[in-house]
Design a protein around this motif. Structure first.
Motif, PDB file in Angstrom:
ATOM      1  N   VAL A  88       2.140  14.429  -4.466  1.00  0.00           N
ATOM      2  CA  VAL A  88       1.455  13.793  -5.589  1.00  0.00           C
ATOM      3  C   VAL A  88       1.871  12.332  -5.589  1.00  0.00           C
ATOM      4  CG1 VAL A  88       1.120  13.758  -8.083  1.00  0.00           C
ATOM      5  CG2 VAL A  88       1.470  15.942  -6.912  1.00  0.00           C
ATOM      6  N   GLU A  89       0.884  11.453  -5.517  1.00  0.00           N
ATOM      7  CA  GLU A  89       1.168  10.020  -5.490  1.00  0.00           C
ATOM      8  C   GLU A  89       0.505   9.340  -6.680  1.00  0.00           C
ATOM      9  OE1 GLU A  89       1.058   8.551  -1.067  1.00  0.00           O
ATOM     10  OE2 GLU A  89      -0.553  10.020  -1.421  1.00  0.00           O
ATOM     11  N   LEU A  90       1.205   8.397  -7.293  1.00  0.00           N
ATOM     12  CA  LEU A  90       0.654   7.536  -8.323  1.00  0.00           C
ATOM     13  C   LEU A  90       0.518   6.159  -7.687  1.00  0.00           C
ATOM     14  CD1 LEU A  90       1.924   9.959  -9.827  1.00  0.00           C
ATOM     15  CD2 LEU A  90       2.259   8.425 -11.733  1.00  0.00           C
ATOM     16  N   ILE A  91      -0.711   5.655  -7.660  1.00  0.00           N
ATOM     17  CA  ILE A  91      -1.048   4.473  -6.870  1.00  0.00           C
ATOM     18  C   ILE A  91      -1.788   3.462  -7.743  1.00  0.00           C
ATOM     19  CG2 ILE A  91      -2.435   3.654  -4.913  1.00  0.00           C
ATOM     20  CD1 ILE A  91      -2.109   6.567  -3.779  1.00  0.00           C
ATOM     21  N   LYS A  92      -1.516   2.199  -7.530  1.00  0.00           N
ATOM     22  CA  LYS A  92      -2.302   1.130  -8.139  1.00  0.00           C
ATOM     23  C   LYS A  92      -3.278   0.634  -7.077  1.00  0.00           C
ATOM     24  CE  LYS A  92      -2.821  -1.921 -11.595  1.00  0.00           C
ATOM     25  NZ  LYS A  92      -2.831  -1.582 -12.999  1.00  0.00           N
ATOM     26  N   ARG A  93      -4.564   0.855  -7.299  1.00  0.00           N
ATOM     27  CA  ARG A  93      -5.601   0.389  -6.372  1.00  0.00           C
ATOM     28  C   ARG A  93      -6.297  -0.810  -7.013  1.00  0.00           C
ATOM     29  NH1 ARG A  93      -9.872   4.689  -4.604  1.00  0.00           N
ATOM     30  NH2 ARG A  93      -8.279   5.338  -3.132  1.00  0.00           N
ATOM     31  N   LYS A  94      -6.270  -1.914  -6.308  1.00  0.00           N
ATOM     32  CA  LYS A  94      -6.894  -3.129  -6.827  1.00  0.00           C
ATOM     33  C   LYS A  94      -7.403  -3.960  -5.656  1.00  0.00           C
ATOM     34  CE  LYS A  94      -6.094  -7.105  -9.783  1.00  0.00           C
ATOM     35  NZ  LYS A  94      -5.146  -7.837 -10.624  1.00  0.00           N
ATOM     36  N   ASP A  95      -8.677  -4.321  -5.716  1.00  0.00           N
ATOM     37  CA  ASP A  95      -9.302  -5.168  -4.696  1.00  0.00           C
ATOM     38  C   ASP A  95      -9.095  -4.623  -3.288  1.00  0.00           C
ATOM     39  OD1 ASP A  95     -10.093  -6.934  -6.728  1.00  0.00           O
ATOM     40  OD2 ASP A  95      -8.207  -8.061  -6.581  1.00  0.00           O
ATOM     41  N   GLY A  96      -9.219  -3.310  -3.130  1.00  0.00           N
ATOM     42  CA  GLY A  96      -9.098  -2.685  -1.814  1.00  0.00           C
ATOM     43  C   GLY A  96      -7.677  -2.490  -1.318  1.00  0.00           C
ATOM     44  N   THR A  97      -6.690  -2.883  -2.114  1.00  0.00           N
ATOM     45  CA  THR A  97      -5.288  -2.731  -1.726  1.00  0.00           C
ATOM     46  C   THR A  97      -4.648  -1.633  -2.567  1.00  0.00           C
ATOM     47  OG1 THR A  97      -5.134  -5.074  -1.161  1.00  0.00           O
ATOM     48  CG2 THR A  97      -3.070  -3.924  -1.558  1.00  0.00           C
ATOM     49  N   GLU A  98      -3.829  -0.821  -1.930  1.00  0.00           N
ATOM     50  CA  GLU A  98      -3.115   0.240  -2.636  1.00  0.00           C
ATOM     51  C   GLU A  98      -1.625  -0.048  -2.632  1.00  0.00           C
ATOM     52  OE1 GLU A  98      -4.080   4.052  -0.995  1.00  0.00           O
ATOM     53  OE2 GLU A  98      -6.132   3.979  -1.747  1.00  0.00           O
ATOM     54  N   THR A  99      -1.032   0.023  -3.827  1.00  0.00           N
ATOM     55  CA  THR A  99       0.409  -0.124  -3.986  1.00  0.00           C
ATOM     56  C   THR A  99       0.941   1.180  -4.550  1.00  0.00           C
ATOM     57  OG1 THR A  99       0.124  -2.481  -4.444  1.00  0.00           O
ATOM     58  CG2 THR A  99       2.251  -1.491  -5.038  1.00  0.00           C
ATOM     59  N   HIS A 100       1.819   1.843  -3.795  1.00  0.00           N
ATOM     60  CA  HIS A 100       2.377   3.116  -4.245  1.00  0.00           C
ATOM     61  C   HIS A 100       3.471   2.862  -5.271  1.00  0.00           C
ATOM     62  CE1 HIS A 100       0.276   4.383  -0.637  1.00  0.00           C
ATOM     63  NE2 HIS A 100       0.314   5.601  -1.142  1.00  0.00           N
TER      64      HIS A 100
END
Length: 125
Positions: A88-100
């Motif tokens: 299970v991952e919580l990710i910030k997706r913004k402008d095509g970039t993913e930050t875990h």
């Protein structure tokens, strides 16, 4: 969900929470696709027809200031060894970039009255 730690302060919601997931399946060229409605947010998923390998993505309705805006759940069912491994991952997706932000690995044992020699059913709808 039951938060068991005696020091839990309620900052992530009530100690006891009931969650629901509804998946509506359709066939796809390489397996199965799903449309998801859940208490964590709506989303989509994909799996092979035996549901051995699945990937689900949920988009929660939370503040834009939160450190994540996407739940990604990746599952591997090993029916023959009666186990499920899940990330299970919580990710910030913004402008095509993913930050875990968070990644949690879990393993579960499948309980059944008999061992499985293969996937219990093959979805053919």
């Amino acid at each position: 969900m039951h938060r068991r730690h005696p020091g839990y302060d309620g900052s992530a919601g009530p100690r006891e929470q009931t969650m629901f997931f509804r998946l509506d399946y359709t066939t796809a060229p390489n397996g199965v696709r799903s449309t998801i409605q859940s208490s964590l947010g709506n989303g989509q998923g994909e799996s092979d027809r035996e549901f051995r390998e699945a990937r689900l993505e949920l988009h929660p309705e939370i503040s834009s200031f939160a450190p994540f805006n996407l739940y990604r759940i990746t599952q591997h069912y090993a029916y023959e060894s009666a186990s499920l491994s899940e990330t299970v991952e919580l990710i910030k997706r913004k402008d095509g970039t993913e930050t875990h932000w968070v990644r949690n690995h879990e393993t579960a044992t499948l309980f059944a009255t008999h061992p499985f020699q293969a996937a219990p059913t093959v979805w053919t709808k």
